[in-house]
Design an enzyme around this catalytic site. Structure first.
Site, mmCIF file in Angstrom:
data_model
loop_
_atom_site.group_PDB
_atom_site.id
_atom_site.type_symbol
_atom_site.label_atom_id
_atom_site.label_comp_id
_atom_site.label_asym_id
_atom_site.label_seq_id
_atom_site.Cartn_x
_atom_site.Cartn_y
_atom_site.Cartn_z
ATOM 1 N N CYS A 1 0.811 -1.208 0.000
ATOM 2 C CA CYS A 1 0.000 0.000 0.000
ATOM 3 C C CYS A 1 0.848 1.262 0.000
ATOM 4 O O CYS A 1 0.357 2.336 -0.286
ATOM 5 C CB CYS A 1 -0.932 0.003 1.217
ATOM 6 S SG CYS A 1 -0.061 0.130 2.786
ATOM 7 N N GLY A 2 2.117 1.152 0.334
ATOM 8 C CA GLY A 2 2.992 2.313 0.302
ATOM 9 C C GLY A 2 2.838 3.256 1.464
ATOM 10 O O GLY A 2 3.373 4.353 1.452
#
Length: 273
Positions: A118-119
């Protein structure tokens, strides 16, 4: 390459380009400057925590600011050392942190369900994304005129953006609106982490000033600012609804569309006079 070499890693490079100009109906050879983007891995007491794409400048500030804004450490004194280790494919930043912080970090990691891609700064579960942020303590109201002045001054301090057009900036201004510190990065969150780290290393009274950013005000920007104990965040663009809700919950004054003499106050306008 030594750690000192890594701290001076080039933040931009020159490339050959072709300029296309409609009025001339032809392509012209030229050169351009591009901001560097490098994988930066953060390790805490040998524990690999997150790898970010960042501009390889002010990495000590970045590492400390990330550790503080993500709640890995509670104070700058919990970080005993920062070592930069250049690798062929990026830079590893090794932080030595207090034992109590390491124990807490291991407990957090055991609660993680696996990488999602998801970063979100190495965060891997919903509770970690929505971790609680302590309400900000009362502070004397700051002048809105100072905030507007600080945002106007930010543009002139964006040196890397001036030559590349590809970076965000985060700046800290004191109560009078004087812009005291600015950090840049290809990522807006990275620029803010660098600023938070720089404030801690410089020993400036972060809570007595305000943050101005050249980007929109996302949830993470509010979360990081409030976690650093700073009560005012001003963005050149809009906030998100989630960011506005968090600002209301934490007591942070949130301003958007801060341009020239104009601003829209989204939360806790009483913190600004």
């Amino acid at each position: 390459m030594t750690a000192s070499d890594a701290s001076n890693w080039p933040d931009h490079r020159k490339v050959e380009v072709w300029r296309v100009r409609a009025e001339r109906k032809q392509r012209e050879p030229d050169t351009d400057l591009l901001a560097e983007e490098t994988p930066v891995a953060l390790e805490f007491n040998g524990i690999s925590h997150a790898t970010m794409l960042a501009t390889p400048a002010d990495l000590e500030d970045f590492a400390l600011g990330f550790a503080l804004s993500e709640g890995i450490v509670g104070a700058a004194s919990d970080v005993r050392g920062i070592d930069l280790q250049p690798r062929p494919d990026g830079i590893v930043v090794q932080l030595e942190i207090a034992t109590a912080c390491e124990v807490q970090l291991k407990q957090r990691r055991r609660a993680m369900a696996g990488r999602t891609g998801c970063g979100l700064c190495g965060v891997e579960t919903l509770p970690e994304v929505m971790r609680p942020v302590a309400p900000l303590p009362p502070q004397p109201a700051l002048p809105l005129a100072g905030l507007l002045a600080a945002m106007r001054a930010l543009r002139a301090r964006q040196v890397l953006h001036e030559i590349t057009g590809a970076t965000h900036a985060a700046g800290w201004a004191d109560a009078s609106g004087e812009l005291r510190l600015v950090r840049e990065d290809v990522g807006r969150h990275n620029a803010l982490d660098k600023l938070i780290g720089a404030l801690a290393r410089a020993g400036l009274p972060a809570a007595q000033g305000m943050v101005v950013v050249s980007s929109r005000a996302s949830f993470e920007m509010v979360q990081k600012t409030a976690s650093a104990g700073i009560g005012v965040l001003a963005a050149v663009s809009a906030p998100t609804a989630l960011a506005q809700r968090l600002a209301e919950q934490t007591g942070l004054a949130l301003a958007g569309f801060v341009r020239g003499e104009d601003a829209t106050l989204y939360a806790h306008p009483g913190r600004l006079v």
